[in-house]
Write a protein that holds these residues in place. Sequence first.
Motif, mmCIF file in Angstrom:
data_model
loop_
_atom_site.group_PDB
_atom_site.id
_atom_site.type_symbol
_atom_site.label_atom_id
_atom_site.label_comp_id
_atom_site.label_asym_id
_atom_site.label_seq_id
_atom_site.Cartn_x
_atom_site.Cartn_y
_atom_site.Cartn_z
ATOM 1 N N TYR A 33 0.836 -1.205 0.000
ATOM 2 C CA TYR A 33 0.000 0.000 0.000
ATOM 3 C C TYR A 33 0.871 1.255 0.000
ATOM 4 C CZ TYR A 33 -4.218 -2.659 1.054
ATOM 5 O OH TYR A 33 -5.277 -3.519 0.996
ATOM 6 N N GLU B 204 -5.647 7.291 6.648
ATOM 7 C CA GLU B 204 -5.540 6.238 5.626
ATOM 8 C C GLU B 204 -4.888 4.972 6.177
ATOM 9 O OE1 GLU B 204 -7.311 6.559 3.106
ATOM 10 O OE2 GLU B 204 -7.681 8.687 3.424
ATOM 11 N N HIS C 164 -7.588 3.070 7.694
ATOM 12 C CA HIS C 164 -8.381 2.363 6.675
ATOM 13 C C HIS C 164 -7.691 1.079 6.230
ATOM 14 C CE1 HIS C 164 -11.802 4.725 5.892
ATOM 15 N NE2 HIS C 164 -11.193 5.769 5.383
ATOM 16 N N ASP D 232 -9.845 -1.913 7.065
ATOM 17 C CA ASP D 232 -10.698 -2.253 5.919
ATOM 18 C C ASP D 232 -9.961 -3.054 4.846
ATOM 19 O OD1 ASP D 232 -12.573 -0.661 7.236
ATOM 20 O OD2 ASP D 232 -11.784 1.135 6.278
ATOM 21 N N PRO E 139 -8.399 -2.264 2.058
ATOM 22 C CA PRO E 139 -9.043 -1.979 0.777
ATOM 23 C C PRO E 139 -8.396 -2.738 -0.382
ATOM 24 C CG PRO E 139 -7.771 -0.092 1.544
ATOM 25 C CD PRO E 139 -7.771 -1.086 2.652
ATOM 26 N N LYS E 140 -9.244 -3.338 -1.206
ATOM 27 C CA LYS E 140 -8.719 -4.091 -2.353
ATOM 28 C C LYS E 140 -8.497 -3.156 -3.540
ATOM 29 C CE LYS E 140 -10.888 -8.408 -1.039
ATOM 30 N NZ LYS E 140 -12.188 -9.041 -1.009
ATOM 31 N N HIS E 141 -9.205 -2.041 -3.523
ATOM 32 C CA HIS E 141 -9.132 -1.123 -4.653
ATOM 33 C C HIS E 141 -8.440 0.176 -4.244
ATOM 34 C CE1 HIS E 141 -12.007 -3.719 -6.615
ATOM 35 N NE2 HIS E 141 -12.744 -3.659 -5.526
ATOM 36 N N TYR F 290 -7.957 4.209 -4.240
ATOM 37 C CA TYR F 290 -8.998 5.245 -4.251
ATOM 38 C C TYR F 290 -8.390 6.610 -3.975
ATOM 39 C CZ TYR F 290 -8.502 4.455 0.759
ATOM 40 O OH TYR F 290 -7.968 4.299 2.011
ATOM 41 N N ASP G 159 -8.710 -4.484 -10.223
ATOM 42 C CA ASP G 159 -8.693 -3.711 -8.979
ATOM 43 C C ASP G 159 -8.513 -2.214 -9.211
ATOM 44 O OD1 ASP G 159 -6.048 -4.442 -9.851
ATOM 45 O OD2 ASP G 159 -5.274 -3.694 -7.956
#
Lengths: 118, 134
Positions: A52, A72, A75, A79, A81-83, A85, B98
């Motif tokens: 990440y 972040e 997050h 979470d 996150p897979k995507h 943003y 993704d």
Amino acid sequence: MGHKDINSFLKNLQNNSQQFYELARNYDIYPKITNLTPQLWGFVYKSSHGNYYIIINKNLSFELQQKIFIHEVKHIRDDIPKHPYFIGLNMQHLDFERKADAFSNSIMNIFENNQESK
Amino acid sequence: MATFSQRLEDERKKRGLTQRGLALELKIPVSEVVFYELGDKKPDIDILNKLADLFNVSIDYLLCRSNQRQDPNLHIKEVLSKDPVLHEFWEEISRREDLQLLFKQTRNLDKESIYRVIEIIKTIEDEERIRYGA
């Protein structure tokens, strides 16, 4: 970047606010403070190797950069996150955004209290 | 289910063109247009390109591979078209599932922001390629 590492990072962060981003790299959290257009605060990107990256606009105040970064990191820890943003783009109304904001504020308060007591 | 022949006829009529009018635009015999619309013949790549430009739709839409009239990432492609290296990189990553949400949001950004975001992503991927090997 595992959950344990992020928890440990956040714990250490409270005592090491001066070496903020250097500390992050030691925990495999990759912040990139770089030049972005005024339209963007930043974005979170998951690389093809699964790391990440938190990219933040360097033209924001240092305090805001820190706040966004902690927001972040929370997050990513909670979470996963897979995507990728963008940060702050039409998402402020969501509940998980409010929770991350509250978390970020609480860490920032600890920074301020630590600095005042020094 | 839609077919190329139907889409061609629909788009032609939307533009108020007769079969002869379309043939003139494409500089081909009118019989070709008639054959396309009857489904008796398929156009070659040059004609497909001309049709897509004329109707302002994607080739995927004409061939019924997509129901979106325009390529949703057309704006991003246009921004990157002046930088062959970045454009090639974009072509490489644009199929990543993704990344679709990020690209969807990117479409609403101004040109400078789009360029910068793709540039940063490329830098990250290049750095990792060096770090981890290809």
